[in-house]
Design a protein around this motif. Structure first.
Motif, PDB file in Angstrom:
ATOM      1  N   GLU A   1     -12.072   0.154   0.909  1.00 34.33           N
ATOM      2  CA  GLU A   1     -12.221  -1.253   0.865  1.00 34.33           C
ATOM      3  C   GLU A   1     -12.924  -2.076   1.803  1.00 34.33           C
TER       4      GLU A   1
ATOM      5  N   HIS B   1       0.847  -1.109  -0.053  1.00 33.87           N
ATOM      6  CA  HIS B   1      -0.114  -0.059  -0.081  1.00 33.87           C
ATOM      7  C   HIS B   1       1.084   1.345   0.087  1.00 33.87           C
TER       8      HIS B   1
ATOM      9  N   HIS C   1      -4.834  -1.820   8.830  1.00 40.59           N
ATOM     10  CA  HIS C   1      -5.199  -2.100   7.334  1.00 40.59           C
ATOM     11  C   HIS C   1      -4.230  -3.186   7.104  1.00 40.59           C
TER      12      HIS C   1
ATOM     13  N   HIS D   1      -7.932   2.299   3.654  1.00 42.90           N
ATOM     14  CA  HIS D   1      -6.861   2.195   2.489  1.00 42.90           C
ATOM     15  C   HIS D   1      -6.373   3.577   2.081  1.00 42.90           C
TER      16      HIS D   1
ATOM     17  N   TYR E   1     -12.391  -5.404   3.734  1.00 41.65           N
ATOM     18  CA  TYR E   1     -11.945  -6.665   3.873  1.00 41.65           C
ATOM     19  C   TYR E   1     -12.963  -7.824   4.033  1.00 41.65           C
TER      20      TYR E   1
HETATM   21 ZN   LIG Z   1      -5.905  -1.677   1.008  1.00 40.13          ZN
END
Ligand SMILES: [Zn+2]
Length: 304
Positions: free
Chosen positions: A198, A39, A116, A249, A200
């Motif tokens: 996002e 990331h 994250h 994110h 997850y």
């Molecule tokens: Zn991510």
């Protein structure tokens, strides 16, 4: 009018001085580990520091690792000055000495905030996976532990075969509170709308979640799992205080960084971080917290 004696005056002055000194809180010493991530860690670590320090409650040092594939042997960290460790790292193994010191810090009741993709790291390091409770990607599957999701008012551990970690398209979604008494969430809305991010899903691991704080529904229409996914929780690991937040994110720049600019995300980080470090949350519920229907932003990472 009576005159104050010198002794009495001195007592008053000293009392005032003592009161002021004691009530002025020292910032929480924080170590943020980063330097490798699939990331945009170059954005996220700076933004996390801003979120934490702009509150006046934290003092953040960085530990930035060598870049991927480079010699890691010098990346030996000292955790002893810190009340809080923030993980924004997903990359090459740390040196054994750093692993040992990190476990020592955690085993002595240290505070850890897992942010994250930090839960993508170290898929083969057994203790690290217990510290995260759940992780994803990096080869994770049923051998990493069950897929843990929320159903009928409780967490379900599903040991059937499958991937560990995925997510559909980014979108706005509602976080559903599953705990009303934990200090991190006490007084906050049970439902709040998160900025585009996002979500997850299908995360796997030992599944030792202590307090599941917020879940979100991963809709198949956004290519999700069709399950209610635990996204914000604490971890049951000895005396350690571990807060795991899977949202947030990072975007391409601090200015173009929708998920991290969400007020809900920032408040969760601040409250989770204070709890990790002290076991308490002294922050008030802010007026700009999102509602179930309305996203709220702090674009400059500051409370207005
Ligand atoms: Zn991510």
């Amino acid at each position: 009018m009576k005159h104050l004696s010198v002794g009495k005056l001195l007592f008053i002055v000293l009392s005032l001085f003592f009161t002021c000194t004691v009530s002025a809180k020292k910032p929480i010493k924080t170590l943020l580990i980063t330097g490798q991530n699939n990331h945009n860690w170059q954005v996220s670590h700076v933004v996390l520091k801003q979120i934490l320090e702009n509150s006046g409650r934290f003092d953040v040092d960085f530990a930035i690792s060598p870049s991927q594939g480079k010699d890691m042997s010098g990346f030996v960290l000292d955790f002893t000055p810190y009340q809080l460790v923030v993980l924004d790292y997903n990359g090459d193994s740390w040196p054994e000495e750093t692993n040992r010191r990190f476990l020592d810090y955690v085993n002595k009741g240290g505070g850890v905030l897992i942010y994250h993709a930090a839960d993508n790291a170290f898929s083969k390091w057994v203790e690290f996976n217990k510290i995260c409770a759940l992780g994803g990607w990096e080869g994770r599957n049923e051998t990493s532990g069950p897929y843990v999701y929320w159903q009928d008012g409780k967490l379900v551990k599903d040991s059937s075969a499958g991937v560990g970690g995925s997510h559909g398209q980014q979108h706005e979604y509602v976080l559903n509170g599953r705990d009303k008494v934990h200090p991190i969430v006490k007084g906050l809305p049970v439902k709040w709308r998160h900025a585009q991010d996002e979500l997850y899903d299908r995360m796997r691991g030992p599944g030792n979640i202590k307090d599941c704080l917020y879940t979100a529904y991963s809709d198949k229409s956004t290519n999700g799992s069709g399950r209610e996914e635990p996204l914000i929780f604490t971890v049951d690991y000895g005396n350690a205080r571990i807060f795991h937040i899977m949202i947030g994110h990072a975007g391409p720049t601090p200015e173009d960084n929708t998920a991290m600019q969400c007020t809900g995300f920032q408040v969760m980080v601040l409250r989770g971080a204070e709890w990790c470090a002290t076991g308490k949350v002294t922050q008030k519920v802010p007026k700009d917290f999102p509602t179930e229907s309305q996203v709220s932003y702090r674009r400059d990472y500051k409370e207005k």
